[in-house]
Design an enzyme around this catalytic site. Structure first.
Site, PDB file in Angstrom:
ATOM      1  N   ASN A 190       2.432  -2.239   3.251  1.00  0.00           N
ATOM      2  CA  ASN A 190       1.351  -1.703   4.438  1.00  0.00           C
ATOM      3  C   ASN A 190       0.038  -1.275   4.211  1.00  0.00           C
ATOM      4  O   ASN A 190      -0.346  -0.482   5.188  1.00  0.00           O
ATOM      5  CB  ASN A 190       2.275   0.460   4.482  1.00  0.00           C
ATOM      6  N   CYS A 191       0.231  -2.740   3.541  1.00  0.00           N
ATOM      7  CA  CYS A 191      -1.762  -2.844   3.703  1.00  0.00           C
ATOM      8  C   CYS A 191      -1.281  -3.785   4.407  1.00  0.00           C
ATOM      9  O   CYS A 191      -1.192  -4.601   4.898  1.00  0.00           O
ATOM     10  CB  CYS A 191      -2.638  -3.440   2.962  1.00  0.00           C
ATOM     11  N   ASP A 192      -2.844  -3.783   5.688  1.00  0.00           N
ATOM     12  CA  ASP A 192      -2.970  -4.945   6.703  1.00  0.00           C
ATOM     13  C   ASP A 192      -3.292  -6.299   6.039  1.00  0.00           C
ATOM     14  O   ASP A 192      -2.815  -7.698   6.503  1.00  0.00           O
ATOM     15  CB  ASP A 192      -3.975  -4.509   7.715  1.00  0.00           C
ATOM     16  N   LYS A 228      -0.240  -7.593   4.802  1.00  0.00           N
ATOM     17  CA  LYS A 228       0.534  -8.237   5.552  1.00  0.00           C
ATOM     18  C   LYS A 228      -0.400  -9.871   6.248  1.00  0.00           C
ATOM     19  O   LYS A 228       0.794 -11.050   5.902  1.00  0.00           O
ATOM     20  CB  LYS A 228       0.437  -7.542   6.927  1.00  0.00           C
TER      21      LYS A 228
END
Length: 116
Positions: A9-11, A14
């Site tokens: 869930n880390c931008d 991603k």
């Protein structure tokens, strides 16, 4: 084999995963939320980098550490803290050709894989 370490869930993770997929780079993803960080793996990170580079001091996790740890950043304290909370590590960590690369930038990944 190229391995990318981080949390799903880390931008920034991603973005790195998207870049690897778009550029057809064969890789595996090691999600610290789903796979346990081992002492051996953390030791290998420290051997390839250093605590000053590996720690994400801007993270909420770091800011929430007790003062006695933040004010006494010994290798032993940091090792224990990261083993308990792997999100203290900068993300993503990219392992390729025996080296560890921290963070993600399009240009740096492009250069890295152009020279691989």
């Amino acid at each position: 084999m190229t391995v990318i370490y981080g949390i799903n869930n880390c931008d920034t993770v991603k973005k790195a995963l998207k870049w690897l997929n778009q550029n057809n780079v064969e890789h595996s993803f090691y999600d610290f939320k789903k796979q346990q960080l081992t002492p051996e793996l953390l030791t290998s990170f420290v051997e390839k980098s250093d605590w000053g580079s590996l720690l994400n001091k801007r993270s909420t996790t770091f800011r929430n550490l007790p003062a006695e740890i933040k004010d006494n950043l010994t290798e032993e304290n940091m090792f224990k803290a990261v083993m308990e909370q792997p999100t203290l590590l900068k993300r993503p960590l990219l392992a390729i050709n025996g080296q560890l690369h921290l963070g993600f930038k399009d240009a740096s990944y492009q250069e890295l894989f152009d020279n691989a």
